[in-house]
Design a protein around this motif. Structure first.
Motif, short mmCIF file in Angstrom:
data_model
loop_
_atom_site.label_atom_id
_atom_site.label_comp_id
_atom_site.label_asym_id
_atom_site.label_seq_id
_atom_site.Cartn_x
_atom_site.Cartn_y
_atom_site.Cartn_z
N ARG A 29 0.81 -1.20 0.00
CA ARG A 29 0.00 0.00 0.00
C ARG A 29 0.85 1.27 0.00
NH1 ARG A 29 -4.32 0.06 4.56
NH2 ARG A 29 -2.40 0.19 5.81
N ALA A 30 2.15 1.13 0.10
CA ALA A 30 3.00 2.31 0.25
C ALA A 30 4.20 2.24 -0.69
CB ALA A 30 3.48 2.42 1.69
N SER A 31 4.72 3.41 -0.99
CA SER A 31 5.98 3.46 -1.72
C SER A 31 7.12 3.12 -0.78
CB SER A 31 6.19 4.86 -2.31
OG SER A 31 5.21 5.16 -3.28
N SER A 32 8.19 2.62 -1.33
CA SER A 32 9.36 2.32 -0.50
C SER A 32 9.94 3.62 0.04
CB SER A 32 10.41 1.58 -1.32
OG SER A 32 9.90 0.34 -1.78
N MET A 33 10.18 3.63 1.34
CA MET A 33 10.76 4.81 1.97
C MET A 33 12.15 4.47 2.48
SD MET A 33 11.57 6.79 4.78
CE MET A 33 10.76 6.11 6.22
N LEU A 34 13.13 5.26 2.09
CA LEU A 34 14.52 5.04 2.45
C LEU A 34 15.04 6.27 3.17
CD1 LEU A 34 15.65 3.84 -1.10
CD2 LEU A 34 14.79 2.39 0.73
N LEU A 35 15.77 6.04 4.22
CA LEU A 35 16.46 7.13 4.89
C LEU A 35 17.92 7.12 4.45
CD1 LEU A 35 15.20 7.22 8.60
CD2 LEU A 35 14.65 8.78 6.73
N ILE A 36 18.41 8.27 4.01
CA ILE A 36 19.81 8.41 3.62
C ILE A 36 20.49 9.23 4.70
CG2 ILE A 36 21.40 9.16 1.82
CD1 ILE A 36 19.42 6.95 0.98
N LEU A 37 21.45 8.62 5.37
CA LEU A 37 22.24 9.28 6.41
C LEU A 37 23.65 9.48 5.87
CD1 LEU A 37 19.95 7.50 7.87
CD2 LEU A 37 21.35 7.79 9.93
N ASP A 38 24.07 10.71 5.83
CA ASP A 38 25.40 11.03 5.28
C ASP A 38 26.21 11.75 6.36
OD1 ASP A 38 27.33 11.19 3.14
OD2 ASP A 38 26.89 13.35 3.07
N ILE A 39 27.37 11.18 6.71
CA ILE A 39 28.21 11.74 7.77
C ILE A 39 28.93 12.97 7.26
CG2 ILE A 39 30.22 11.32 9.23
CD1 ILE A 39 29.36 8.43 9.43
N LEU A 40 28.83 14.04 8.03
CA LEU A 40 29.52 15.28 7.69
C LEU A 40 30.86 15.41 8.40
CD1 LEU A 40 26.50 17.77 7.83
CD2 LEU A 40 27.50 16.69 5.81
#
Length: 744
Positions: free
Chosen positions: A396-407
């Protein structure tokens, strides 16, 4: 000597003047009897003669027809080389390997006709010289005979009798030189035309190919973990995409419809020019937004070797027109692992090339969907729950991805060391600001990492569609950059369009996909299999396996991290898996080049989807026919330069020939082409009679005749007058002869 004796049966009369005079009178009488109907000579066209007229007219046609055939060959070849569809006859010639043979045959006909017309032009020029310009008497026989003998124009260059005395003489000399050069150049027509030939690539005729279709894939087994191995290729595909959009707090790639080519062989994929049949399509649109984060904390259960970011993410649907959901606000808890961090690093590097792709556990309460999905979420709750458990995805949902990028990895390490790591205490973090699609996270007053929430529809559906191109396909290979110690992914990223302003399909080597409005849904006969499950299996197969290998860490760790994969250039292995360095390079290079998590994540998942598809393509047993056309290669004309030169030679030849014919019709009255006796008779008159008698008596050569000068042979002697100007004229008594006198 034997050669000095006269045969007893032959009477030698060569030195008997009375016998010569009698013979001359007899010959003249007979010629008068034969040549009475001479009035036809006043007709200009009858003076040209039937043979010469046919040579001019039919020669023009026989030159023009081969030239037109060659022109059509060149035109159709240019159409084919530009990706168009040439005529069927062109294909027949090319397939029969007759392209160069056609040039040979046509140029042979053209050369022959030009040579024959040049001889007619030579005869006409001889007539013009005798009647308009005049020559020394010693050269008169040559020009007279040239009118009947149809000799090559280069013969005129070897005579010294013609001088540029006036405009007429200059014009005739110019015509002679031009025709000689044109006749010579025409001998190289074949070589000139062949210089245009290149080994060209064209779209061959359409045929039928059996292609594998994406169905019954549950029988093909489990594919390997695509994140742990490098891609075997940069597979080409067909694409129809929208423009990249930048909002105040989001990046949207727009719809990016991509159809995979159902061919195992690379040559077939790169040579494919047109396709009309069933093929799987994905909308690889990626939307990354700046999420609202709360309750954030950095947790380290094992010092700096295993760090997690935990919190709650909220997305207000009203802020993003491309997202839709029954609920205005959607939120979810997450715990995402971060890459391995080196403590007490001697180098401070704010660009760490270390990121995480995290997929928080999706459940039935999460129902955010991108607009216009290929497959609408129509499953009921019970079915959806079952399929979610089976396939690690919520339909029922689109794939949700979290992108974590280290600064700043040093700042993260310092904040962790400030806590009691043995007790597992958390370091509180907060959202400091937003930066486009990123939410910037701070710890102890420093910006340590950034987070973006990305949405995509990992759905595949088979359609009957068409795709085509008129250019070569490419499948670039990854290369290793020794200086940067990272894969050079520029060519792969270019092919995938991983840019805010992607290049056109031609330069990317992709096929142009037909618009979605023209697609026809491919009906699959599932047989005894439940169509709900089989349909889900087929449509969501990519979603299942693209996300399935974003594995959990060990279950005894606290807190447990959501599925994900590390995209770190320095991680050497820990509880969370690290993607193969080829994937890391593609993601990190794209992220650094474009600054867009949407483009970087899209490129990563697009390559992963191709890896899954082509790993299973050869296992698929169901096939369907498709209309296909592949690139063919042949030695064909690829430019117009040589053809233009050839046409120029023929064109100038016709211009020269036209001028010569015009001069012949306007400047001559007495010459009739192709008449040998007339040509001789015009010479055997008046001043030339004495020369002929002397030549016969002394067996003189042309060189000796040219050396004679005026002299007197006593009483009744004949003055030879070989240096005088001679011209063809009609005498008062009606006879036509070459006589001394000035040109008209």
């Amino acid at each position: 000597m034997e050669s000095d004796k006269v045969h007893p049966m032959v009477e030698d009369t060569s030195l008997d003047p009375s016998r010569i005079a009698t013979d001359k009178h007899s010959i003249s009488h007979n010629v008068e009897m034969v040549a009475k109907p001479a009035k036809v000579e006043n007709n200009a066209w009858s003076r040209i003669g039937l043979v010469s007229l046919l040579t001019l007219v039919l020669g023009f046609i026989l030159v023009l027809v081969p030239l037109v055939l060659l022109g059509l060959m060149w035109k159709e070849s240019m159409v084919a080389m530009s990706g168009g569809e040439p005529r069927e006859l062109w294909f027949q010639v090319v397939h029969a390997n007759w392209t160069s043979r056609l040039v040979t045959v046509c140029t042979a006909v053209i050369r022959t006709m030009i040579a024959m017309q040049a001889t007619v032009a030579t005869a006409m020029i001889g007539s013009v010289v005798l009647e308009r310009i005049g020559v020394p008497l010693s050269h008169a026989p040559f020009y007279s005979i040239a009118r009947a003998a149809y000799i090559s124009p280069n013969s005129l260059l070897f005579t010294t009798g013609l001088r540029p005395k006036n405009f007429s003489a200059i014009l005739v000399l110019l015509l002679i030189v031009l025709e000689v050069l044109l006749t010579f150049a025409s001998q190289f027509l074949s070589t000139i035309l062949i210089s245009d030939f290149r080994t060209g690539v064209y779209t061959d005729t359409t045929g039928t190919s059996d292609v594998h279709i994406l169905r019954n894939i549950y029988l093909t087994g489990v594919p390997p973990d695509w994140t742990s191995i490098p891609p075997a290729s940069s597979w080409t595909f067909a694409e129809r995409s929208e423009s990249f959009t930048i909002g105040s707090d989001y990046h949207d790639t727009g719809h990016v419809y991509r159809a995979m080519l159902p061919f195992e062989d690379e040559t077939q994929r790169t040579d494919l020019r047109s396709f009309n049949g069933p093929a799987p399509v994905m909308d690889q649109r990626m939307v990354c937004v700046s999420p609202t984060l709360s309750g954030l904390s950095l947790n380290s259960s094992f010092s700096t070797t295993d760090i997690r970011l935990s919190g709650q993410m909220t997305v207000d649907i009203d802020d993003y027109p491309m997202l839709r959901s029954p609920d205005q606000v959607s939120s979810i808890d997450f715990t995402c692992a971060l890459p391995y961090l080196t403590v007490n690093s001697t180098e401070s590097n704010t660009t760490t090339w270390e990121s995480t792709l995290c997929t928080p556990a999706l459940n039935l309460n999460w129902n955010v969907q991108l607009e216009d999905p290929l497959v609408e979420p129509t499953f009921n709750d019970s079915t959806a729950q079952t399929l979610t458990i089976l396939y690690t995805h919520n339909p029922r949902a689109s794939s949700m991805l979290l992108i974590l990028d280290i600064l700043d990895k040093d700042a993260i390490a310092s904040s962790i060391l400030d806590t009691d790591s043995d007790s597992g205490d958390n370091t509180n973090t907060t959202t400091l600001r937003t930066d486009g699609p990123w939410s910037i996270i701070g710890a102890n007053g420093s910006e340590v990492l950034r987070v973006s929430a990305c949405y995509t529809n990992l759905i595949s559906k088979t359609f009957n569609l068409s795709m085509k191109r008129s250019w070569a396909g490419t499948e670039p290979k990854l290369t290793w950059d020794r200086n940067a110690q990272i894969y050079d992914t520029a060519s792969s990223a270019h092919q995938l369009g991983a840019s805010r302003a992607p290049d056109n399909l031609v330069n990317r080597g992709l096929l142009a996909l037909s618009p979605p409005s023209s697609w026809e849904e491919y009906t699959i006969d599932y047989g005894p299999v439940d169509p709900n499950y089989e349909g889900f299996n087929t449509h969501w197969w990519f979603a299942k396996y693209l996300l399935a290998y974003l594995s959990n860490p060990q279950p005894d760790t606290t807190p447990a991290a959501d599925p994900g994969v590390l995209l770190s250039s320095s991680n050497t292995g820990q509880l969370s898996p690290n993607a193969d360095f080829a994937h890391v390079s593609l993601f990190q290079n794209t992220l650094r080049e474009t600054g867009s998590p949407a483009l970087a994540t899209q490129a990563l998942l697009a390559r992963g989807a191709e890896m899954l598809y082509y790993n299973h393509l050869f296992k698929l047993y169901a096939t369907e026919p498709a209309e296909t056309a592949f690139a063919g290669t042949a030695l064909v004309p690829a430019r117009w330069v040589g053809f233009a030169v050839g046409v120029g030679i023929v064109g100038v030849h016709f211009v020269v020939l036209g001028v010569v014919v015009l001069l012949f019709l306007r400047w001559t009255r007495e010459s009739v082409l192709g008449q040998y006796w007339q040509a001789v008779a015009h010479v055997v008159e008046g001043d030339t009679a004495a020369v002929i008698e002397r030549v016969s008596a002394n067996n003189a050569t042309d060189g000796e005749v040219k050396g004679w000068r005026k002299d007197r042979e006593g009483a009744g002697g004949v003055g030879l007058g070989l240096g005088e100007q001679s011209i063809l004229r009609r005498r008062g008594e009606g006879s036509v002869a070459i006589v001394s006198g000035a040109p008209r």
